[in-house]
Every structure is written in C-alpha cells, then in structure tokens.
Design a protein around this motif. Sequence first.
Motif, PDB file in Angstrom:
ATOM      1  N   ASN B 218      13.712   5.687 -47.873  1.00 19.48           N
ATOM      2  CA  ASN B 218      13.721   7.059 -47.374  1.00 19.48           C
ATOM      3  C   ASN B 218      12.855   7.994 -48.201  1.00 19.48           C
ATOM      4  O   ASN B 218      13.091   9.187 -48.235  1.00 19.48           O
ATOM      5  N   LEU B 221      11.339  11.277 -46.881  1.00 23.18           N
ATOM      6  CA  LEU B 221      12.145  12.475 -46.616  1.00 23.18           C
ATOM      7  C   LEU B 221      11.793  13.635 -47.544  1.00 23.18           C
ATOM      8  O   LEU B 221      12.174  14.759 -47.293  1.00 23.18           O
ATOM      9  N   GLY B 222      11.079  13.357 -48.649  1.00 25.94           N
ATOM     10  CA  GLY B 222      10.728  14.450 -49.549  1.00 25.94           C
ATOM     11  C   GLY B 222      11.533  14.406 -50.823  1.00 25.94           C
ATOM     12  O   GLY B 222      12.514  13.680 -50.924  1.00 25.94           O
ATOM     13  N   PRO B 223      11.077  15.187 -51.825  1.00 29.72           N
ATOM     14  CA  PRO B 223      11.687  15.086 -53.151  1.00 29.72           C
ATOM     15  C   PRO B 223      13.127  15.587 -53.168  1.00 29.72           C
ATOM     16  O   PRO B 223      13.470  16.562 -52.510  1.00 29.72           O
ATOM     17  N   VAL B 224      13.939  14.885 -53.916  1.00 31.40           N
ATOM     18  CA  VAL B 224      15.330  15.278 -54.040  1.00 31.40           C
ATOM     19  C   VAL B 224      15.804  14.723 -55.384  1.00 31.40           C
ATOM     20  O   VAL B 224      15.311  13.696 -55.858  1.00 31.40           O
ATOM     21  N   LEU B 225      16.707  15.448 -56.017  1.00 27.59           N
ATOM     22  CA  LEU B 225      17.181  15.069 -57.345  1.00 27.59           C
ATOM     23  C   LEU B 225      17.752  13.653 -57.351  1.00 27.59           C
ATOM     24  O   LEU B 225      17.597  12.901 -58.306  1.00 27.59           O
ATOM     25  N   ALA B 226      18.428  13.293 -56.257  1.00 28.78           N
ATOM     26  CA  ALA B 226      19.111  12.003 -56.179  1.00 28.78           C
ATOM     27  C   ALA B 226      18.145  10.832 -56.363  1.00 28.78           C
ATOM     28  O   ALA B 226      18.540   9.757 -56.795  1.00 28.78           O
ATOM     29  N   ASN B 227      16.841  11.049 -56.059  1.00 27.89           N
ATOM     30  CA  ASN B 227      15.874   9.955 -56.192  1.00 27.89           C
ATOM     31  C   ASN B 227      15.581   9.609 -57.645  1.00 27.89           C
ATOM     32  O   ASN B 227      14.950   8.599 -57.926  1.00 27.89           O
ATOM     33  N   GLU B 228      15.992  10.484 -58.575  1.00 27.82           N
ATOM     34  CA  GLU B 228      15.702  10.238 -59.989  1.00 27.82           C
ATOM     35  C   GLU B 228      16.327   8.941 -60.484  1.00 27.82           C
ATOM     36  O   GLU B 228      15.874   8.378 -61.471  1.00 27.82           O
ATOM     37  N   ASN B 229      17.385   8.486 -59.810  1.00 28.42           N
ATOM     38  CA  ASN B 229      18.015   7.227 -60.200  1.00 28.42           C
ATOM     39  C   ASN B 229      17.011   6.091 -60.276  1.00 28.42           C
ATOM     40  O   ASN B 229      17.147   5.201 -61.094  1.00 28.42           O
ATOM     41  N   ARG B 231      13.996   6.253 -61.147  1.00 33.13           N
ATOM     42  CA  ARG B 231      13.063   6.370 -62.278  1.00 33.13           C
ATOM     43  C   ARG B 231      13.809   6.202 -63.596  1.00 33.13           C
ATOM     44  O   ARG B 231      13.252   6.395 -64.661  1.00 33.13           O
ATOM     45  N   HIS B 232      15.099   5.896 -63.516  1.00 32.44           N
ATOM     46  CA  HIS B 232      15.891   5.799 -64.740  1.00 32.44           C
ATOM     47  C   HIS B 232      15.443   4.599 -65.574  1.00 32.44           C
ATOM     48  O   HIS B 232      15.356   3.490 -65.061  1.00 32.44           O
TER      49      HIS B 232
END
Lengths: 333, 282
Positions: B218, B221-229, B231-232
């Motif tokens: 997804n 859909l555009g940037p969202v904080l939840a996607n940071e997982n 990059r962990h």
Amino acid sequence: MKRSFSFPLLMGLLILATGVLGVVSLLIGPADVSPLRALTALFYEDGAISLVMREIRLPRAILGVSIGISLGLSGAALQGYLRNPLAEGGILGIGSSAALGAVLAIYTGLATVFPLALPLFALTGAFLAVAILFALSGSSYGGSLTLVLAGIAVSSLAAAFTSLVLNLASNPFASYEMVFWMLGSLADRSMLHVELALPFMVLGWIAIGFSAPALDALSLGSDTAASLGVKLSRVRTLVIMGAAASIGAATAVAGSISFVGLVAPHMLRPFVGSRPGRLLPASAFGGAILLTAADIVSRLVAPDRDLKLGVVTALVGAPFFLWLVFRSDRKLP
Amino acid sequence: MIRIIATLLFAVAASCAAASPARVVSMNLCTDQLAMLIASPGQLVSVSALSQDPVMSAMVDEAKTYKANQGRAEEVFIMRPDLVLAGAFTARSTVAMLKRLGFRVEVFQPSQNFADIHTNIKRMGVLLGHEDRASKLLVSFDRELAKFASDSSGPNAPLAAAYYPGGRTSGKKTLMNGIMEAAGWRNFGAELGITGIGNMPLELLVMNRPDAVINAENDALGPVLANENFRHPALLGAIKSGMGLFTIPNRFELCGGPFTIEAVRALDGLRQKISVPVGRSQ
C-alpha cells in the motif's frame, strides 16, 4: 529559604532513580528474555537478542530518559521565567504546535526525502508557540490566567490544524494517527529517532542551563534582577530557544506528552528551597523519572495494546493540575 | 392490530424480496465487487469510490463503468435504489438514516475465512436474483482453491507473519489467516493467540524470525507515520540475516471474493520459492 535537604544528595538520588528506571525499561518487553542475558546482549553479540536490545529497547529507554529531561527542564524554565505555576509545554500548547510542525513534515512526504525536516519543522512549530505566548505574557503584567488561556487557544488551533492536515493527507489511514500526535508514544521508536531528536534536545538543555543564574535573580523580581545586571532579553531568548528546541525535538519523535513538565517542577520545588536555578537540574531528572515510569506502566498495564504514554501522564498529571488550580484560586486576593 | 400490521409489513417485504431489485446501490468495497460479479447489466447503479482505487480494489476497470458514491445517505437517496448494499463497517448513522427513509438496506459482514466468502457470494446471488451466477462463481472458486490443497500443512509448515504499517498483524478469524492456511503456511499472529487484527510487537518478530513476513502492498497510498515500521533498523537487521519480507497486493486480501485466490496463489508461490526445509524447529 529553608533547605531541609542537601542538594547534592537530592541530585544523587534523582540520578540514581533515573538510572534504575532506565535499566528496568530495558528489561521490559514482549520478548521473553532473562534480565542478565538481555543486559549482556547489549554489549556482546547474541543474535536476535542483541538486535532487540540495541535497536528496540535501548532507543526506547534513551528516548524515555531524554524526553523526560527535556519536558521536566523546560517546564521548570518556563515556570521560573514566567513566574507562573501553571506554565508547561503541554498546557501552553507548545507540544501541540510542535506536533503540527512534525505532522506537516511527515504527511507531505518531506521527511522521507529529507529526514532532518522532521525535527526542524517541529522546532519551528514549538518556537512559534513559545514566541506568541511570551509576547502575550509581556503585554499583560501578572497575567497568569491570560497565559493559560492563550495556551488553550494555541493548543486548540494547533490541534485543529493537525487534524486538518491528517484528514487531507493522501493516505486514508493518516487520520488514525491523530492519537499518536495528541497522546504520544515510544513504541517501536528506533535509533534513527534518537539521532534525529537527541542533538536538538541537548542544545535546548544547554540553552536552558545558561539561563539558570538569571532565573535565580528573576525570582526576586525583574527590577531587582535588572539591577543585579541580568539582561532580560538574553534570558528570554535562552528560555524561548531552549524550551522550543527541547519540546520540539521531543514531540517530533514521540508526539506531545502533557503534564510531565508541570508535575516534575512542582514535586521537587520544596526540596530545592524554591531556587529556580537549582530546580532546573532536579526537575530535569524528575521529568526523566516520571516519563520513564509512565512508559514502564504503559507497557505493564496493557502489554499488547500500545497504551499511549499521554494517557498515563494525564491520569497522574490532570488531577494534579486541578489541585494546583484550586490551590492557586484560594491564594488569590 | 399490531400483529396485523406486522403481518402486512412482512408480506410487503416478502413480495419486494421476491422480485429481483432493479436499481442496486453498493456502498462498500467488498459488496461492490461481489455485486459487480453477479448483477446483470444495468441492475447495479453505483459502487463506492474505493472500488475505483487500484490499491484497494481488484476490479478497478469494471468499477469505473459505474457511478461512484462516497457512501453518504444523500447521494444514495437521490439515486432512488430499491436495494442498498452496505458493509458492517459502513457508518451506522448512514445505514440507520437510509432505513428510516424506507430503503431496503442489506448489511454484509466482512469475510473472515473461506466459508464466509461462500456465504456472502450465495447471499449476494439471492439478493440480486441471480443464484445461478453465484453458484457458478462458487464452483470455479472451489475448483481453483482445491489446486492449492496443501501437502505441507500442519506443524511442519513454514511460518509466516503478516506485518502491516503500524505493526499490525492478522490473527485468527481473518481472511489473511485463511489465505495463509490455504497456501500452506502457519500464521504466526494466530499462534501468538491474536484474534482479528492486532499488534505484532517488533521484538517478537525479530526474536522468532518467521520464514516470511508478509506486508500488504500500500505504498501508493502516500506517506504515513505507520510506514516507519518498515524502516526500523531492527526489522532491517532481521531481514539482512535471512528473514524474508514480501508484499502481496492489498486488493487481493482486503475483501473476500474470487480474487482472493490470487492472494493464495502469491503466497503458495512464495512458499515454493523459499522452500523451507521441512521440520524447521521454532
């Protein structure tokens, strides 16, 4: 000025408690690892356990302590400079304004391309809020209430804009993240966040630290302070910059966390003989203790639910705030 | 008196149900797709705007031939449908208002497993008056699904964990769980005792290192904080040391339907590709 407590002893105890809670924070997590093995894995390579300790639990503990220091320190500095017992980053809307900055950086995609945009935007938001509040506090003398009311206005405005940005974001799931920005969390933060936020927080601590002697003089009144050679504009700049940098950087990576900056100075003031200069370091570690303890509680109470940090700090802090308001109400002439 | 009215109402309702509806409006991504598969030309008037979104919908091209709605009562009202299809998560106030206005609203539960997909397809067939089409769909669905009848299921099956933005995962009673099982995987979320969508702590993922971590695609859909997982460093570290991270298109696993087979196919292919040694200990 009565001093029933030796200052070095107090500081020693606070630092010790911060250290102990920091270590406890390292030992709590969903993965079942024995305490000894967990701490050893921090220093010696131990496969997945080292990864968990170094990349998940360590950044969480570091952020808990450093964000706590930032909030406690800036709370004490704001209360000291404004001579207002109700001053605090969360109540004055500095946290929500920083959150607005952070939200703008993240949901426009800017922070993905240029990671430093995240702390810088949050700092700008925090700076604008502090500047507005200081301008107001200068214009109406003794306006303890004015400042808090202005804080409510700034806070609501920032929250409204944050909500607007999240609703307009291209990703439909963005609006679910309002809770994070309003209540804060340290869940699954990483060393990347430490790298982004810690330098700015430390700069803020240094700025506030330089204001300590002047804050002591200011407690005698601004005229007396001026006659003692205190440059008010310099103190003002130091406190504005310090509070904005530390609250801004803290909020950028953990959302806005209320009440820590309010409760820490009040709890420790009696122990430092009400000297603002001494209250600063005490309140810094007091904040670290409160925040780390709140983070530990949030993980123990609901380990699988990602309970937000702000929920715990508000449950403790909001009744305290009410009590403060009642008490200051009775004191009014 | 009340009984007479009730009987009359029932009779009216029954007679309405008997004739197949001529103007159907669907307000939910999942009912949209089932309705498009089963309705006869002209019978379906409008589908939700989500079904035209390539990230979420498996039937974008078909959906674009229909008028899109945003799921608001007013829009539906002016289309004067004789049947409204809604999902269990469609705004309650909207569904209540449409019912108050006298529209017939049928609410579908999301599919939590393959049996639910059956139930929903059958029900859609009955509601639209095309039971024959529904049963044809089901026959081919079952035939396709049977191709994946897993030889490697059971305790020795490889372990997969669903891992979505924000550290969410699919546990028991989720479509993803059914998809994994059908493709011959064990679901780590279910084994952790999670029911429905729940939190997957990154620590557990890194410590237990499942054979595959599966995200639903997804990014668009555009940037969202939840996607940071994603990059962990802990997740990246685990991936570096051999844990596979794969994405399957969101549109095949959001709703239950014939297209769910595509998600099973993707995971089945993945299982064969990584060819985990049998009897891998956990």
